[in-house]
Design a protein around this motif. Sequence first.
Motif, PDB file in Angstrom:
ATOM      1  N   TYR A 117       0.815  -1.114  -0.007  1.00 46.00           N
ATOM      2  CA  TYR A 117      -0.014  -0.053  -0.096  1.00 46.00           C
ATOM      3  C   TYR A 117       0.728   1.235  -0.080  1.00 46.00           C
ATOM      4  O   TYR A 117       0.453   2.248  -0.612  1.00 46.00           O
ATOM      5  CB  TYR A 117      -0.957   0.100   1.409  1.00 46.00           C
ATOM      6  N   ASP A 118       2.207   1.372   0.632  1.00 46.89           N
ATOM      7  CA  ASP A 118       3.166   2.229   0.715  1.00 46.89           C
ATOM      8  C   ASP A 118       3.575   2.607  -0.678  1.00 46.89           C
ATOM      9  O   ASP A 118       3.398   3.872  -1.005  1.00 46.89           O
ATOM     10  CB  ASP A 118       4.219   1.824   1.471  1.00 46.89           C
ATOM     11  N   ILE A 119       3.891   1.612  -1.439  1.00 50.14           N
ATOM     12  CA  ILE A 119       4.391   1.732  -2.982  1.00 50.14           C
ATOM     13  C   ILE A 119       3.065   2.486  -3.654  1.00 50.14           C
ATOM     14  O   ILE A 119       3.209   3.152  -4.518  1.00 50.14           O
ATOM     15  CB  ILE A 119       4.948   0.602  -3.445  1.00 50.14           C
ATOM     16  N   THR A 120       1.941   1.848  -3.408  1.00 48.33           N
ATOM     17  CA  THR A 120       0.787   2.325  -4.214  1.00 48.33           C
ATOM     18  C   THR A 120       0.561   3.805  -3.804  1.00 48.33           C
ATOM     19  O   THR A 120       0.261   4.540  -4.830  1.00 48.33           O
ATOM     20  CB  THR A 120      -0.393   1.518  -3.767  1.00 48.33           C
ATOM     21  N   GLN A 121       0.515   4.235  -2.628  1.00 50.44           N
ATOM     22  CA  GLN A 121       0.414   5.572  -2.190  1.00 50.44           C
ATOM     23  C   GLN A 121       1.441   6.388  -2.975  1.00 50.44           C
ATOM     24  O   GLN A 121       1.337   7.676  -3.690  1.00 50.44           O
ATOM     25  CB  GLN A 121       0.780   5.688  -0.876  1.00 50.44           C
ATOM     26  N   TRP A 122       2.755   5.987  -3.111  1.00 50.07           N
ATOM     27  CA  TRP A 122       3.921   6.765  -3.730  1.00 50.07           C
ATOM     28  C   TRP A 122       3.582   6.946  -5.257  1.00 50.07           C
ATOM     29  O   TRP A 122       3.852   7.890  -5.649  1.00 50.07           O
ATOM     30  CB  TRP A 122       5.192   5.896  -3.544  1.00 50.07           C
ATOM     31  N   ASP A 170       0.956  10.730  -1.246  1.00 49.59           N
ATOM     32  CA  ASP A 170       1.689  10.474   0.410  1.00 49.59           C
ATOM     33  C   ASP A 170       1.217  11.717   1.304  1.00 49.59           C
ATOM     34  O   ASP A 170       1.202  11.375   2.488  1.00 49.59           O
ATOM     35  CB  ASP A 170       3.330  10.822   0.102  1.00 49.59           C
ATOM     36  N   ASP A 171       0.488  12.700   0.546  1.00 50.05           N
ATOM     37  CA  ASP A 171      -0.027  13.604   1.966  1.00 50.05           C
ATOM     38  C   ASP A 171      -1.626  13.568   1.642  1.00 50.05           C
ATOM     39  O   ASP A 171      -2.190  14.346   2.305  1.00 50.05           O
ATOM     40  CB  ASP A 171       0.255  14.915   1.255  1.00 50.05           C
ATOM     41  N   SER A 172      -2.046  12.261   1.339  1.00 48.99           N
ATOM     42  CA  SER A 172      -3.666  12.315   1.408  1.00 48.99           C
ATOM     43  C   SER A 172      -3.995  10.573   1.459  1.00 48.99           C
ATOM     44  O   SER A 172      -3.344   9.970   2.340  1.00 48.99           O
ATOM     45  CB  SER A 172      -4.008  12.599   0.117  1.00 48.99           C
ATOM     46  N   GLY A 173      -5.014  10.331   0.767  1.00 50.34           N
ATOM     47  CA  GLY A 173      -5.371   8.722   1.150  1.00 50.34           C
ATOM     48  C   GLY A 173      -6.660   8.485   0.601  1.00 50.34           C
ATOM     49  O   GLY A 173      -7.296   9.421  -0.185  1.00 50.34           O
ATOM     50  N   PRO A 174      -7.207   7.071   0.619  1.00 50.15           N
ATOM     51  CA  PRO A 174      -8.248   6.608  -0.089  1.00 50.15           C
ATOM     52  C   PRO A 174      -9.671   7.323   0.621  1.00 50.15           C
ATOM     53  O   PRO A 174      -9.371   8.118   1.613  1.00 50.15           O
ATOM     54  CB  PRO A 174      -8.283   5.320   0.201  1.00 50.15           C
TER      55      PRO A 174
END
Length: 424
Positions: free
Chosen positions: A261-266, A271-275
Amino acid sequence: MTTTPNRRTFLKKGAMAVASTFAAPMILRAATLGRGQPGPNSRINIGLIGNGLIMGGHRSYFRAREHTVVAAVCDLYRDRMESALAECRQENNACQAYLDYEEVLQRSDIDAVVIGTPDHWHAAIAIAAMKAGKDVYVEKPMTLTIEEGKAVVAAEKRYGRILQVGSQQRSENAFRKAAEIVRNGWIGKVKQVHCNLGSFDAPTDYPEEPIPEGFNYEKWLGPTPWEPYNSKRVESSYSGGWRNFWEYGSRKNGDWGAHHYDITQWALDRDDSGPVRFVPKGEDQPYQYYEYDDGVRVIRDWGDFKGHMIRFVGEEGEVMVSRDNRLDTLPVSLAGRPLEPSDTRLYKSVDHRANWIESIYTRKPTICPASVGHRTATICQLAGIAERLGRTIKWDPVSQQIQDDPRAALWQDRPRRAGYALPV
């Protein structure tokens, strides 16, 4: 006088297993030279807290680096503590061992700590360490709860410390290249991301067993609810052990999810937000997933991974990536396509622990500081909340609050046992 190593020189040396000789008559604490920034002739004195499975690699790494000295080891298991001490004294006879992490943090000559405990201890030790003036490397996921994550982010800013979360896939070439391909739109608009996490057995109530001599089980439980001791509950095992219990983590969401999930965010520039929505398996699909506000769906353990850990599916192509620098793309040419001057280039790190040490010298942010680790851990925790409650969770990544579900919102934090309040 020599100068602090520049980035190229540092990373080159950090990538080699150079044996530490400790031939100098005195090793200076880094913070004694330059207001918390290491001086050019100083080494970084490190304390290793929690010497289970993952710390074995950290011990070997930091013992062999010319910029670091393992000055302290700590564990609640006396036998494990003594074994780690014997190993580290092969290079540094002055290394000391402790049963309580507070004693490590009280030492004024310790510059930085590595936290390899179970997840439920990450936040408290990280905050206490930063408050004591130490820089921190903390294993993933950064915290057990969302509110703990907010507290660690605040402490990083308040105390001006350097923190690295052990999301080491960000420091692997294939994952960075995959994220750059996605970020630069080479596969078109992303429609789905498939993440292969695997599964643990269902949590089990084990019969009570005698607590082994030399093990502080009460402190191991720490802020979590009291449960009878059983060796399976506290076992250090990548296939289960304490990772199998909701009390101490988010199960597979917090295990492999903290990486993928970290790589997906990147890759998605989040990185400063989310689903905004987390859906448990079986609610409307035969798989667990979460979605972003633009409709990108991240699917767990479903679909054809084509032999990889993460698969990004776009309107014009695909990217598949795994450890050991495995990268495949459709079209195939994308994998070897160089970045243009106008393309987005992501933070480059080729050695996750060396990146942390370099940042201690330069005081520049690591590739995975607290703010990034918190956003990734939040996804792990929200996916876990949806799974446990068996219903969809709506999330506002701006206010960082669960929406329209007061009962679910209670799970943003957890009660802490008396005597284990979170430091501030």
